[in-house]
Structures are given as structure tokens and as C-alpha cells.
Design a protein around this motif. Structure first.
Motif, mmCIF file in Angstrom:
data_model
loop_
_atom_site.group_PDB
_atom_site.id
_atom_site.type_symbol
_atom_site.label_atom_id
_atom_site.label_comp_id
_atom_site.label_asym_id
_atom_site.label_seq_id
_atom_site.Cartn_x
_atom_site.Cartn_y
_atom_site.Cartn_z
ATOM 1 N N ASP A 1 64.752 -33.147 14.799
ATOM 2 C CA ASP A 1 63.396 -33.308 14.283
ATOM 3 C C ASP A 1 62.535 -33.873 15.405
ATOM 4 O OD1 ASP A 1 61.245 -33.306 12.666
ATOM 5 O OD2 ASP A 1 62.037 -34.659 11.146
ATOM 6 N N ILE A 2 61.226 -33.731 15.242
ATOM 7 C CA ILE A 2 60.296 -34.255 16.240
ATOM 8 C C ILE A 2 59.709 -35.558 15.721
ATOM 9 C CG2 ILE A 2 57.996 -33.878 17.202
ATOM 10 C CD1 ILE A 2 58.786 -31.003 17.718
ATOM 11 N N ASP A 3 59.767 -36.590 16.563
ATOM 12 C CA ASP A 3 59.128 -37.856 16.241
ATOM 13 C C ASP A 3 57.635 -37.657 16.480
ATOM 14 O OD1 ASP A 3 58.309 -40.404 15.876
ATOM 15 O OD2 ASP A 3 59.303 -41.246 17.634
ATOM 16 N N PHE A 4 56.880 -37.530 15.382
ATOM 17 C CA PHE A 4 55.470 -37.116 15.472
ATOM 18 C C PHE A 4 54.639 -38.061 16.340
ATOM 19 C CE2 PHE A 4 51.116 -36.669 13.962
ATOM 20 C CZ PHE A 4 50.961 -35.301 14.091
ATOM 21 N N LYS A 5 54.839 -39.372 16.157
ATOM 22 C CA LYS A 5 54.028 -40.366 16.885
ATOM 23 C C LYS A 5 54.217 -40.230 18.403
ATOM 24 C CE LYS A 5 52.937 -45.261 16.698
ATOM 25 N NZ LYS A 5 53.400 -46.585 16.296
ATOM 26 N N THR A 6 55.510 -40.157 18.811
ATOM 27 C CA THR A 6 55.813 -40.038 20.232
ATOM 28 C C THR A 6 55.264 -38.732 20.791
ATOM 29 O OG1 THR A 6 57.874 -41.121 19.651
ATOM 30 C CG2 THR A 6 57.696 -40.289 21.890
ATOM 31 N N ALA A 7 55.447 -37.636 20.010
ATOM 32 C CA ALA A 7 55.016 -36.318 20.469
ATOM 33 C C ALA A 7 53.509 -36.263 20.634
ATOM 34 C CB ALA A 7 55.469 -35.253 19.483
ATOM 35 N N LEU A 8 52.806 -36.878 19.696
ATOM 36 C CA LEU A 8 51.336 -36.856 19.745
ATOM 37 C C LEU A 8 50.836 -37.673 20.934
ATOM 38 C CD1 LEU A 8 48.991 -35.674 18.172
ATOM 39 C CD2 LEU A 8 48.811 -37.815 16.941
ATOM 40 N N ALA A 9 51.494 -38.828 21.171
ATOM 41 C CA ALA A 9 51.110 -39.669 22.303
ATOM 42 C C ALA A 9 51.341 -38.912 23.607
ATOM 43 C CB ALA A 9 51.915 -40.957 22.283
ATOM 44 N N ALA B 1 49.674 -34.517 30.803
ATOM 45 C CA ALA B 1 50.451 -33.623 29.953
ATOM 46 C C ALA B 1 50.050 -32.172 30.197
ATOM 47 C CB ALA B 1 50.240 -33.970 28.495
ATOM 48 N N SER B 2 48.839 -31.990 30.750
ATOM 49 C CA SER B 2 48.390 -30.635 31.032
ATOM 50 C C SER B 2 48.178 -30.460 32.530
ATOM 51 C CB SER B 2 47.098 -30.362 30.279
ATOM 52 O OG SER B 2 46.162 -31.370 30.583
ATOM 53 N N LEU B 3 48.172 -29.203 32.954
ATOM 54 C CA LEU B 3 48.034 -28.926 34.375
ATOM 55 C C LEU B 3 46.568 -28.980 34.782
ATOM 56 C CD1 LEU B 3 50.482 -25.912 34.678
ATOM 57 C CD2 LEU B 3 50.826 -28.192 35.580
ATOM 58 N N PRO B 4 46.241 -29.646 35.901
ATOM 59 C CA PRO B 4 44.851 -29.659 36.350
ATOM 60 C C PRO B 4 44.480 -28.325 37.000
ATOM 61 C CG PRO B 4 46.212 -30.889 37.873
ATOM 62 C CD PRO B 4 47.120 -30.423 36.783
ATOM 63 N N MET B 5 43.212 -28.000 36.984
ATOM 64 C CA MET B 5 42.747 -26.763 37.601
ATOM 65 C C MET B 5 42.415 -27.050 39.057
ATOM 66 S SD MET B 5 39.763 -24.330 36.157
ATOM 67 C CE MET B 5 40.530 -23.810 34.647
ATOM 68 N N SER C 1 59.409 -32.687 24.520
ATOM 69 C CA SER C 1 60.804 -32.940 24.882
ATOM 70 C C SER C 1 61.226 -34.380 24.610
ATOM 71 C CB SER C 1 61.027 -32.590 26.354
ATOM 72 O OG SER C 1 60.041 -33.211 27.130
ATOM 73 N N GLY C 2 60.318 -35.330 24.850
ATOM 74 C CA GLY C 2 60.684 -36.726 24.669
ATOM 75 C C GLY C 2 60.802 -37.127 23.214
ATOM 76 N N ALA C 3 60.165 -36.335 22.346
ATOM 77 C CA ALA C 3 60.104 -36.710 20.936
ATOM 78 C C ALA C 3 61.140 -35.983 20.090
ATOM 79 C CB ALA C 3 58.710 -36.419 20.392
ATOM 80 N N LEU C 4 61.886 -35.061 20.722
ATOM 81 C CA LEU C 4 62.880 -34.287 19.976
ATOM 82 C C LEU C 4 64.149 -35.117 19.811
ATOM 83 C CD1 LEU C 4 63.105 -31.416 18.779
ATOM 84 C CD2 LEU C 4 64.273 -30.773 20.862
ATOM 85 N N LYS C 5 64.467 -35.441 18.567
ATOM 86 C CA LYS C 5 65.631 -36.307 18.322
ATOM 87 C C LYS C 5 66.597 -35.634 17.351
ATOM 88 C CE LYS C 5 63.578 -40.050 20.206
ATOM 89 N NZ LYS C 5 62.460 -40.722 19.558
ATOM 90 N N TYR C 6 67.855 -36.042 17.434
ATOM 91 C CA TYR C 6 68.844 -35.562 16.465
ATOM 92 C C TYR C 6 68.755 -36.406 15.206
ATOM 93 C CZ TYR C 6 71.032 -32.604 19.958
ATOM 94 O OH TYR C 6 71.256 -31.626 20.880
ATOM 95 N N ARG C 7 68.911 -35.748 14.080
ATOM 96 C CA ARG C 7 68.861 -36.451 12.811
ATOM 97 C C ARG C 7 70.156 -37.215 12.561
ATOM 98 N NH1 ARG C 7 64.843 -35.425 9.533
ATOM 99 N NH2 ARG C 7 64.399 -33.223 9.498
ATOM 100 N N VAL D 1 61.415 -27.462 23.437
ATOM 101 C CA VAL D 1 62.203 -27.093 22.267
ATOM 102 C C VAL D 1 62.954 -25.799 22.567
ATOM 103 C CG1 VAL D 1 62.130 -26.470 19.832
ATOM 104 C CG2 VAL D 1 60.557 -28.158 20.714
ATOM 105 N N ASP D 2 64.265 -25.856 22.516
ATOM 106 C CA ASP D 2 65.046 -24.638 22.643
ATOM 107 C C ASP D 2 65.110 -24.017 21.263
ATOM 108 O OD1 ASP D 2 65.592 -24.865 25.336
ATOM 109 O OD2 ASP D 2 67.299 -26.192 24.968
#
Lengths: 137, 144
Positions: free
Chosen positions: A42-50, A57-61, A82-88, B67-68
Motif C-alpha cells: 500500500d502507499i502511505d498517502f502522507k509520505t507520498a504527497l510530501a 521531485a520534478s525535473l527542471p527545464m 517509491s519511498g511511500a510504498l510499504k508492505y502491509r 511502483v512495479d
């Protein structure tokens, strides 16, 4: 006053991306409900949003001439979670090593759907406000 | 758009569960197919699932988004190794020299529960597909 559409929409645009990513992860769990040794994620929403909202988080032009306008805040198409993806942590582990709880995943999916729709409603509201400001009616 | 991956994932779930339903149908249909030889009698079949990358395209993108996307596929179908049931039925034309016939090692109750489980999992995947389709359509209509 210059108005950036990205900063105007603010956290709502990032939230939509993270919610869409979470929907994908939950779909994956439900598809693998009977796969031996599959571990639910599952994705930890708070961490993912931060993570999605943080600069870098985005590439500069790239600007190659003095007249070019740099777009440092241009958001990438995909959000890095990637940082927010955790195992249940399984409530009732099964013998085949699968940790998907179908009911729990269904509940999480329904929850995520409602949140996604809420974000869409907020976004629509913001865009309508903007249209009112542009057209003046 | 990454949401399209959900269709791949849920679609793979649908396909895997329908293979499972197929084996259940095959097992139930052959539950009474007797044979005079224990080696030729029908054996219960069960699919083995494994999780795989959703598509070559998502594999090429690597860990884009972190995410894979792993879908599910049927690794193979295994035959049950349980011994067939021996029955004394001298009147059966298929009986061997001792008058015995062998019935398949299909456990009907097990198959029925397997069928319900497959059916529920199939419904789950259909629901996931429907919901994500609705959300995508709502996103298309954003701002109106």
C-alpha cells in the motif's frame, strides 16, 4: 501578478496523482489475491504527497539562452512514490505466504475512490473559479 | 497515463480466475469418470498463480513512479497426486480383472469452494476495472 496554474491548483493536483498511483497498487493486490507468496502493498498517502510536492521531485527545464524562461516547477507526468510504498502487515497470514486480505483491499479501494472523487470535485471548483475570473460572468 | 496499467492488472486477474473456473468445471465434469486402470483415471487439476510485470511497456519504463505494476498469470496447471478411489464394481464394463474400477481423486466440496473463491475474485477484478474506468471518465470531464 503572474499566476502559475500549478501553484493555483496546489496540493490537489499532486493528491490526484498519488491517489491514482494508490489505486494501481490496490488493483495489483486484488489481482494477486490467490497468488502464493505474494505480499500485499500500500502507499502511505502522507509520505507520498510530501514527496510529490517537494521541490526536486520534478525535473527542471534547461535554459540555454538568456531569454529562456526556466520552469523549475514543471511537474513530471508520473509521481514518485517509491519511498511511500510499504508492505502491509497481515492480520491473518495464510499458509501459502500470501498476505492479501480481499475485504481489507476492497475497503481501501472504496476509500481511495471516494477520496479521488473528492479531489476531482475540489479541482473542478478551483477551475470554475478561474473561469469566472477569466470570463467575468 | 499510468491509470491504464490498472486495466492490464485487473484484466490479468480476470484471465487467471477464468482459467481457475475452467479447471473447476473440468474437475466437476469428470468427478465420476471411472477407469479400470489407476494410471489412466482422470486426476484433479489446479492452476498455480504467480505475479508478473504488467506488460513489457511498463517493464521498459523500469521503476518509473516507484511502483512495479505486477499482474498475475497462470504459471502452469498441476495434477493432484492423491490416490484414486478404488471401488468394487464387477458389473461395470470398465472394471479390471479383479472387478475393480477407479474413480478420480476429485474432491467435489473442495471444487465448489474453489469455484466460489474464483468467482468472488473475478467479481473483485471487474469492480476494480469499472471503478477505475468511471474515475478516468470523471478526470476527462475535469473542470466542466
Amino acid at each position: 501578478m503572474p499566476l502559475s496554474l500549478d501553484s493555483y491548483l496546489g496540493v490537489k493536483a499532486d493528491a490526484l496523482k498519488v491517489q491514482s498511483k494508490r489505486m494501481e497498487v490496490l488493483a495489483k493486490n486484488l489481482a494477486n489475491v490467490d497468488t502464493p507468496n505474494y505480499k500485499a502493498q500500500d502507499i502511505d498517502f502522507k509520505t507520498a504527497l510530501a514527496q510529490a510536492g517537494s521541490p526536486g521531485a520534478s525535473l527542471p527545464m534547461t535554459t540555454t539562452a538568456a531569454g529562456h524562461i526556466g520552469a523549475n516547477n514543471s511537474p513530471s507526468n508520473d509521481v514518485d512514490t517509491s519511498g511511500a510504498l510499504k508492505y502491509r502487515v497481515p492480520l491473518a497470514p495464510s499458509l501459502d505466504g500470501n498476505t492479501v486480505d480481499a475485504q481489507l483491499e476492497q475497503a481501501a479501494f472504496a476509500d481511495n475512490t471516494v477520496r479521488y472523487q473528492a479531489t476531482l470535485t475540489f479541482l473542478t471548483g478551483s477551475l470554475k473559479d478561474l473561469m469566472t475570473a477569466i470570463t467575468g460572468s | 497515463m499510468s491509470s491504464f496499467k490498472i486495466f492490464d492488472i485487473a484484466g490479468s486477474g480476470l484471465s487467471a480466475q477464468s482459467v481457475r473456473l475452467n479447471t473447476v468445471a473440468s474437475n466437476l465434469a469428470n468427478a465420476d469418470s471411472v477407469s479400470g486402470d489407476p494410471s489412466t483415471v482422470y486426476k484433479a487439476r489446479h492452476p498455480v498463480f504467480e505475479s508478473v510485470k504488467a506488460s513489457v511497456a511498463s517493464q521498459a519504463m523500469g521503476s518509473l513512479g516507484g511502483v512495479d505494476a505486477s499482474a498475475v498469470r497462470v504459471r502452469g496447471i498441476v495434477e493432484s497426486t492423491a490416490a484414486p478411489t478404488e471401488r468394487y464394481e464387477p458389473g461395470n464394463p470398465l472394471a479390471n480383472a479383479d472387478g475393480n474400477v477407479y474413480s478420480p481423486n476429485v474432491n467435489v466440496i473442495e471444487e465448489m469452494t474453489d469455484m466460489i473463491s474464483a468467482s468472488r475474485a473475478y467479481q473483485d477484478n471487474v469492480e476494480v476495472m469499472n471503478t477505475s474506468k468511471e474515475l478516468m471518465l470523471a478526470t476527462l470531464k475535469l473542470g466542466s
